[in-house]
Every structure is written in C-alpha cells, then in structure tokens.
Design a protein around this motif. Structure first.
Motif, PDB file in Angstrom:
ATOM      1  N   GLY A 191       0.729  -1.127   0.350  1.00 16.11           N
ATOM      2  CA  GLY A 191      -0.483  -0.229   0.214  1.00 16.11           C
ATOM      3  C   GLY A 191       0.701   1.297   0.110  1.00 16.11           C
ATOM      4  O   GLY A 191       1.637   0.751  -0.700  1.00 16.11           O
ATOM      5  N   SER A 192       0.626   1.965   0.917  1.00 19.17           N
ATOM      6  CA  SER A 192       0.923   3.198   1.063  1.00 19.17           C
ATOM      7  C   SER A 192       2.643   3.584   0.862  1.00 19.17           C
ATOM      8  O   SER A 192       3.541   4.763   1.089  1.00 19.17           O
ATOM      9  CB  SER A 192       0.382   4.528   1.667  1.00 19.17           C
ATOM     10  OG  SER A 192       0.761   4.115   3.040  1.00 19.17           O
ATOM     11  N   GLY A 193       3.038   1.945   2.174  1.00 23.83           N
ATOM     12  CA  GLY A 193       4.711   2.250   2.149  1.00 23.83           C
ATOM     13  C   GLY A 193       5.095   2.845   3.217  1.00 23.83           C
ATOM     14  O   GLY A 193       6.364   3.712   3.114  1.00 23.83           O
ATOM     15  N   SER A 194       4.430   3.623   4.056  1.00 22.91           N
ATOM     16  CA  SER A 194       4.050   4.776   4.809  1.00 22.91           C
ATOM     17  C   SER A 194       5.700   4.502   6.224  1.00 22.91           C
ATOM     18  O   SER A 194       6.728   5.217   6.129  1.00 22.91           O
ATOM     19  CB  SER A 194       3.274   5.276   5.631  1.00 22.91           C
ATOM     20  OG  SER A 194       2.790   4.854   6.837  1.00 22.91           O
ATOM     21  N   ASN A 195       5.451   3.188   6.179  1.00 17.03           N
ATOM     22  CA  ASN A 195       6.591   2.205   6.732  1.00 17.03           C
ATOM     23  C   ASN A 195       7.926   2.360   5.999  1.00 17.03           C
ATOM     24  O   ASN A 195       8.605   2.234   6.969  1.00 17.03           O
ATOM     25  CB  ASN A 195       6.048   1.750   7.698  1.00 17.03           C
ATOM     26  CG  ASN A 195       5.202   1.037   8.946  1.00 17.03           C
ATOM     27  OD1 ASN A 195       6.053   1.324   9.431  1.00 17.03           O
ATOM     28  ND2 ASN A 195       4.310   0.792   9.119  1.00 17.03           N
ATOM     29  N   MET A 196       7.783   1.908   5.011  1.00 15.10           N
ATOM     30  CA  MET A 196       9.055   1.512   3.896  1.00 15.10           C
ATOM     31  C   MET A 196       9.635   3.201   4.462  1.00 15.10           C
ATOM     32  O   MET A 196      10.603   3.018   4.487  1.00 15.10           O
ATOM     33  CB  MET A 196       8.674   0.660   3.148  1.00 15.10           C
ATOM     34  CG  MET A 196       8.789   0.990   1.906  1.00 15.10           C
ATOM     35  SD  MET A 196       9.753   2.288   1.138  1.00 15.10           S
ATOM     36  CE  MET A 196       8.276   2.756   0.283  1.00 15.10           C
ATOM     37  N   ALA A 228       6.699  -4.489   5.067  1.00 12.68           N
ATOM     38  CA  ALA A 228       5.515  -3.040   5.749  1.00 12.68           C
ATOM     39  C   ALA A 228       4.277  -2.552   5.260  1.00 12.68           C
ATOM     40  O   ALA A 228       4.844  -1.978   3.802  1.00 12.68           O
ATOM     41  CB  ALA A 228       7.031  -1.815   5.285  1.00 12.68           C
ATOM     42  N   GLY A 229       3.536  -3.250   5.807  1.00  9.81           N
ATOM     43  CA  GLY A 229       2.378  -3.199   5.167  1.00  9.81           C
ATOM     44  C   GLY A 229       1.924  -4.306   4.395  1.00  9.81           C
ATOM     45  O   GLY A 229       1.760  -3.492   3.034  1.00  9.81           O
ATOM     46  N   ILE A 259       5.518  -5.581  11.114  1.00 11.08           N
ATOM     47  CA  ILE A 259       5.350  -4.691  11.849  1.00 11.08           C
ATOM     48  C   ILE A 259       3.497  -4.545  12.094  1.00 11.08           C
ATOM     49  O   ILE A 259       2.916  -5.275  11.101  1.00 11.08           O
ATOM     50  CB  ILE A 259       5.312  -3.214  11.666  1.00 11.08           C
ATOM     51  CG1 ILE A 259       4.991  -1.552  12.490  1.00 11.08           C
ATOM     52  CG2 ILE A 259       5.161  -2.782  10.377  1.00 11.08           C
ATOM     53  CD1 ILE A 259       5.154  -0.870  12.615  1.00 11.08           C
ATOM     54  N   HIS A 260       2.464  -5.034  12.800  1.00  8.34           N
ATOM     55  CA  HIS A 260       1.278  -5.123  13.321  1.00  8.34           C
ATOM     56  C   HIS A 260       1.257  -4.225  13.894  1.00  8.34           C
ATOM     57  O   HIS A 260       1.372  -3.494  14.853  1.00  8.34           O
ATOM     58  CB  HIS A 260       1.463  -7.016  13.621  1.00  8.34           C
ATOM     59  CG  HIS A 260      -0.360  -6.701  13.693  1.00  8.34           C
ATOM     60  ND1 HIS A 260      -0.890  -7.179  12.875  1.00  8.34           N
ATOM     61  CD2 HIS A 260      -1.137  -6.704  14.697  1.00  8.34           C
ATOM     62  CE1 HIS A 260      -2.498  -7.698  12.803  1.00  8.34           C
ATOM     63  NE2 HIS A 260      -2.145  -6.931  14.147  1.00  8.34           N
ATOM     64  N   PRO A 261      -0.283  -3.476  13.606  1.00  8.87           N
ATOM     65  CA  PRO A 261      -0.197  -2.415  14.541  1.00  8.87           C
ATOM     66  C   PRO A 261      -1.644  -2.447  15.135  1.00  8.87           C
ATOM     67  O   PRO A 261      -2.960  -2.185  15.341  1.00  8.87           O
ATOM     68  CB  PRO A 261      -1.874  -1.827  12.999  1.00  8.87           C
ATOM     69  CG  PRO A 261      -2.177  -2.399  12.329  1.00  8.87           C
ATOM     70  CD  PRO A 261      -1.211  -4.066  12.688  1.00  8.87           C
ATOM     71  N   LEU A 268       0.269   4.634  14.028  1.00  9.87           N
ATOM     72  CA  LEU A 268       0.845   5.243  12.566  1.00  9.87           C
ATOM     73  C   LEU A 268       2.394   6.159  13.812  1.00  9.87           C
ATOM     74  O   LEU A 268       3.083   6.204  12.840  1.00  9.87           O
ATOM     75  CB  LEU A 268      -0.114   5.574  11.614  1.00  9.87           C
ATOM     76  CG  LEU A 268       0.885   5.057  10.235  1.00  9.87           C
ATOM     77  CD1 LEU A 268       1.136   3.536   9.451  1.00  9.87           C
ATOM     78  CD2 LEU A 268      -0.323   5.481   9.008  1.00  9.87           C
ATOM     79  N   GLU A 315       4.947   3.510  15.021  1.00 11.31           N
ATOM     80  CA  GLU A 315       4.428   2.860  14.220  1.00 11.31           C
ATOM     81  C   GLU A 315       5.647   3.555  13.814  1.00 11.31           C
ATOM     82  O   GLU A 315       7.128   2.414  12.995  1.00 11.31           O
ATOM     83  CB  GLU A 315       4.131   2.273  12.729  1.00 11.31           C
ATOM     84  CG  GLU A 315       2.897   1.711  13.446  1.00 11.31           C
ATOM     85  CD  GLU A 315       1.724   1.277  11.998  1.00 11.31           C
ATOM     86  OE1 GLU A 315       2.242   0.609  11.257  1.00 11.31           O
ATOM     87  OE2 GLU A 315       0.501   1.283  12.940  1.00 11.31           O
TER      88      GLU A 315
HETATM   89  C1  GRF Z   1      -0.150   0.255   8.982  1.00  8.01           C
HETATM   90  O1  GRF Z   1      -1.248   0.326  10.325  1.00  8.01           O
HETATM   91  C2  GRF Z   1       0.836  -1.432   9.503  1.00  8.01           C
HETATM   92  O2  GRF Z   1       1.071  -1.860  11.022  1.00  8.01           O
HETATM   93  C3  GRF Z   1       0.703  -1.921   8.909  1.00  8.01           C
HETATM   94  O3  GRF Z   1      -0.185  -1.827   7.631  1.00  8.01           O
HETATM   95  C4  GRF Z   1      -0.621   0.026   7.630  1.00  8.01           C
HETATM   96  C5  GRF Z   1      -0.257   0.709   6.538  1.00  8.01           C
HETATM   97  O4  GRF Z   1       1.459   0.693   6.162  1.00  8.01           O
HETATM   98  N1  GRF Z   1       0.851  -3.377   8.287  1.00  8.01           N
HETATM   99  P1  GRF Z   1       1.846   1.723   5.399  1.00  8.01           P
HETATM  100  O5  GRF Z   1       1.279   3.116   5.376  1.00  8.01           O
HETATM  101  O6  GRF Z   1       2.171   0.768   4.217  1.00  8.01           O
HETATM  102  O7  GRF Z   1       3.531   1.267   5.998  1.00  8.01           O
END
Ligand code: GRF
Length: 202
Positions: free
Chosen positions: A9-14, A86-87, A107-109, A170, A173
C-alpha cells in the motif's frame, strides 16, 4: 546489512525505514522494494529514494505457489540479510519462512498478542481498550504470532474512530520499526528457538 522491504500500500513504514537507512551510520540499507500491487503508492516513494522496485501482480501468475516462486527467485538474487514486511498484505508460505527464518520482520498495528489479524483499531475500540499500539515481530508460520522485538503504545481517546486511532498508532509505528531494524541489524536482538533474544545490553 541488505534489506528488502515488502509493501502492498502507501508504504509509509517503508519510507521511514528508507529515511533511517539513509543515515550512513545506520547498520542497514534497503536494496530493493517488492510489492504485490502495481498500484501501491509506496512504489513511487521508493523510486524517489532511488531504491529499485519489483512488482509481482498476483494475476500474472497461475497459482499462489507460482506467484511466490517468482518473488523468491528475485529475492534470492537480492541476497537480503533482512526482509522487512511493511504493510504487506499477504501471508508467506512455510517454504518462504523456513528459507528466511529469523530474518523476516513485520509490523502489526496492535499490541500483540491482542488483536492479531485485520481491522485491529475498530476491534480495540469496541473492546473498550484504553491503550493500543503496534508490534514489530519476527515472522513465523503462524499469522502475527512471532517473537516480539519492539512494541509502542498510544492512548485510546474517548470518541476515537478507527481512523483516529490508526493515525495515532501510525505515528509510533514510524518510530518502532526503524528502532527494531537497527537493533536487529546491529545484532542486539535475534530469534533463537522461536524466541526473541536480547544479545548483550539492549
Ligand atoms: C500500517 O498500519 C501497518 O501497521 C499495517 O499496514 C498499515 C499501512 O502501512 N501493516 P504502510 O503505510 O503501508 O506502511
């Protein structure tokens, strides 16, 4: 340490991992970003960091096995020391996990073992939780149940919607994952006999 990050998805954690890795003193670098979704917003963010991206649309493959086979082939070519989910919204097969056991982080929310699976924020609110948060853990065969590396908590506030809580979680995270990656890349924590073991002074 060579890291391959997996996103859906958005990959904000990445992005936060890539920012941490951009520090020359950080003990890891993201060498590739993999996604199962061509439309994942994180792909353009990875490209902005100059990180090679590889997309594996499920529909291009005749079976789940063939899909994962293609991913594992490219992953092997990347020679990763660490895989960071990461997501990433797919379960890894036993074959994948045993190939990289002890080197896959996710990572788990939620504050595991509470609320494994999906829709964690709505469930936490409905359960009347006063705290919520996230867990970075080693990935094992079972979903969301591997040994934990880092947890971070936030308050659940009166009137929170799942979106409010998701946004608050988030933010932590984005601090927890770079910390967990550094601890693992530095060898300060590792998986041993199915448990996360802190090596020396954490
Ligand atoms: C986040 O809540 C993460 O914990 C879950 O997916 C969500 C979106 O993550 N695994 P990201 O923005 O794509 O990193």
């Amino acid at each position: 340490k060579r890291v391959v990050a997996f996103i859906s998805g958005s990959g904000s954690n990445m992005v936060r991992l890539a920012e941490a890795c951009a520090d020359p003193d950080f003990p890891a670098e993201i060498v590739a970003v993999f996604s199962d979704k061509p439309e994942a917003g994180g792909l353009t963010k990875a490209e902005a960091f100059g990180i090679p991206t590889f997309v594996f649309p499920r529909k291009n493959y005749t079976s789940k096995d063939a899909h994962e086979e293609a991913i594992l082939d490219e992953l092997e070519r990347q020679q990763p020391d660490i895989v960071c989910l990461a997501g990433y919204m797919r379960l890894l097969s036993g074959r994948f996990i045993s190939r990289y056991e002890g080197k896959i982080l996710n990572i788990h929310p939620s504050l595991l073992p509470l609320f494994p699976g999906l829709d964690t924020h709505r469930r936490a609110i409905e359960a009347g939780m006063k705290i919520a948060g996230c867990t970075v853990h080693f990935v094992t065969e079972g979903m969301d149940e591997g040994p934990q590396i880092v947890q971070a908590a936030v308050p659940v506030l009166a009137g929170d919607t799942p979106a409010d809580l998701a946004a608050r979680v988030l933010t932590v995270e984005h601090r927890a994952y770079p910390l967990a990656l550094r601890l693992f890349a530095e060898g300060k924590v590792r998986m041993e006999d199915g448990r996360a073991v802190v090596v020396g002074a954490a």
